[in-house]
Write a protein that holds these residues in place. Structure first.
Motif, short mmCIF file in Angstrom:
data_model
loop_
_atom_site.label_atom_id
_atom_site.label_comp_id
_atom_site.label_asym_id
_atom_site.label_seq_id
_atom_site.Cartn_x
_atom_site.Cartn_y
_atom_site.Cartn_z
N ASP A 53 0.80 -1.08 -0.06
CA ASP A 53 0.13 0.21 -0.13
C ASP A 53 0.88 1.05 -0.06
N GLY A 54 0.39 2.41 -0.21
CA GLY A 54 0.92 3.53 -0.05
C GLY A 54 2.03 3.88 0.99
N ARG A 55 1.58 3.73 2.10
CA ARG A 55 2.38 3.93 3.28
C ARG A 55 3.69 3.09 3.21
N LEU A 56 3.50 1.74 3.05
CA LEU A 56 4.41 0.86 2.97
C LEU A 56 5.55 1.16 1.79
N THR A 57 5.08 1.50 0.47
CA THR A 57 5.82 1.94 -0.54
C THR A 57 6.68 3.23 0.02
N ARG A 58 5.93 4.11 0.65
CA ARG A 58 6.89 5.43 0.85
C ARG A 58 7.99 4.86 2.11
N ALA A 59 7.40 4.22 2.96
CA ALA A 59 8.57 3.78 3.92
C ALA A 59 9.76 2.94 3.32
N LEU A 60 9.47 1.98 2.12
CA LEU A 60 10.70 1.39 1.58
C LEU A 60 11.24 2.39 0.75
N ALA A 61 10.81 3.29 0.12
CA ALA A 61 11.59 4.32 -0.55
C ALA A 61 12.43 5.17 0.14
N VAL A 62 11.88 5.63 1.43
CA VAL A 62 12.61 6.49 2.19
C VAL A 62 13.87 5.70 2.72
N ALA A 63 13.51 4.45 3.25
CA ALA A 63 14.81 3.63 3.70
C ALA A 63 15.83 3.45 2.55
N MET A 64 15.34 3.15 1.34
CA MET A 64 16.27 2.88 0.17
C MET A 64 17.06 4.10 0.08
N ASN A 65 16.45 5.26 -0.25
CA ASN A 65 17.02 6.37 -0.47
C ASN A 65 18.11 6.90 0.49
N ASP A 66 17.91 6.44 1.87
CA ASP A 66 18.80 6.78 2.77
C ASP A 66 19.83 5.62 2.94
N TYR A 67 19.62 4.47 2.68
CA TYR A 67 20.69 3.42 2.85
C TYR A 67 21.58 3.56 1.94
N LEU A 68 21.19 3.76 0.38
CA LEU A 68 21.88 3.75 -0.78
C LEU A 68 21.30 4.92 -1.66
N PRO A 69 21.78 6.11 -1.40
CA PRO A 69 21.09 7.28 -2.21
C PRO A 69 21.30 7.06 -3.66
N PRO A 70 20.47 7.49 -4.37
CA PRO A 70 20.75 7.51 -6.03
C PRO A 70 22.08 8.34 -6.36
N SER A 119 31.53 -14.30 3.34
CA SER A 119 32.07 -14.08 4.84
C SER A 119 32.96 -13.07 4.64
N LEU A 120 33.16 -12.22 3.57
CA LEU A 120 34.25 -11.07 3.61
C LEU A 120 33.56 -9.97 4.41
N ILE A 121 32.32 -9.76 4.51
CA ILE A 121 31.75 -8.62 5.52
C ILE A 121 31.06 -9.28 6.64
N MET A 122 31.22 -9.31 7.96
CA MET A 122 30.43 -9.85 8.61
C MET A 122 29.15 -8.92 9.37
N ASP A 123 29.42 -7.74 9.38
CA ASP A 123 28.31 -6.85 9.73
C ASP A 123 27.63 -5.88 8.41
N ALA A 124 27.24 -6.70 7.55
CA ALA A 124 26.64 -5.88 6.52
C ALA A 124 25.15 -5.92 6.53
N GLY A 125 24.58 -4.66 5.95
CA GLY A 125 23.25 -4.44 5.76
C GLY A 125 22.71 -3.53 6.57
N ALA A 126 21.48 -3.12 6.77
CA ALA A 126 21.05 -2.44 7.86
C ALA A 126 19.47 -2.72 8.28
N GLU A 127 18.91 -2.23 9.21
CA GLU A 127 17.69 -2.31 9.67
C GLU A 127 17.01 -1.06 9.85
N TYR A 128 15.99 -0.82 9.39
CA TYR A 128 15.28 0.59 9.48
C TYR A 128 13.79 0.36 10.15
N ALA A 129 13.58 1.50 10.97
CA ALA A 129 11.98 1.48 11.54
C ALA A 129 11.63 2.96 10.82
N VAL A 130 10.40 2.83 10.10
CA VAL A 130 10.09 3.99 9.59
C VAL A 130 8.50 4.10 9.69
#
Length: 140
Positions: A53-70, A119-130
């Protein structure tokens, strides 16, 4: 005439420098050639597909743009890993809806997609609360 010359000079020399101060030009999506497009058959129904839905799509877009900006390119000691982590097709994304107004989004890189050892990166990725308004509440 002098004013026009100075205006054109200003625009041609100084404005391109805006790209160095965070201005990002949106890249249009690449279109497939018509020979490939004519083979595509759209489904009759989207039942059973993934629905956001719109809220989930918006939350995902915000997290994606913050984690790996265009336009962002990661750098580091290992150039192959940095290039791999700069591509969205490296990541799996997990989304958990905690309520109508709270979403947890987890980005998890799969380095094997780039031909690298996971196994090259032990602590990769990120978790967002939006929240549903598109505000990042917390990042882990």
């Amino acid at each position: 005439m002098k004013r026009l010359f100075f205006f054109l000079f200003f625009c041609s020399t100084l404005l391109p420098g805006c790209s160095y101060f965070g201005y990002y030009k949106y890249e249009k999506a690449v279109r497939a050639p018509p020979s490939l497009a004519e083979k595509v058959q759209f489904p009759d129904s989207y039942k059973g597909g993934i629905h956001t839905d719109g809220r989930l799509t918006r939350a995902l877009a915000v997290a994606m743009n913050d984690y790996l900006p265009p336009g962002a390119k990661l750098t580091g000691d290992n150039q192959h890993v940095a290039q791999c982590l700069s591509r969205w097709d490296t990541y799996d994304i997990y989304i958990q809806r905690a309520s109508d107004d709270l979403f947890f989004i987890y980005f998890f890189p799969i380095l094997a997609r780039c031909g690298l050892d996971d196994s090259l990166i032990m602590d990769a990725g990120a978790e967002y609360a939006v929240d549903g308004e598109g505000r990042i509440l917390e990042v882990h």
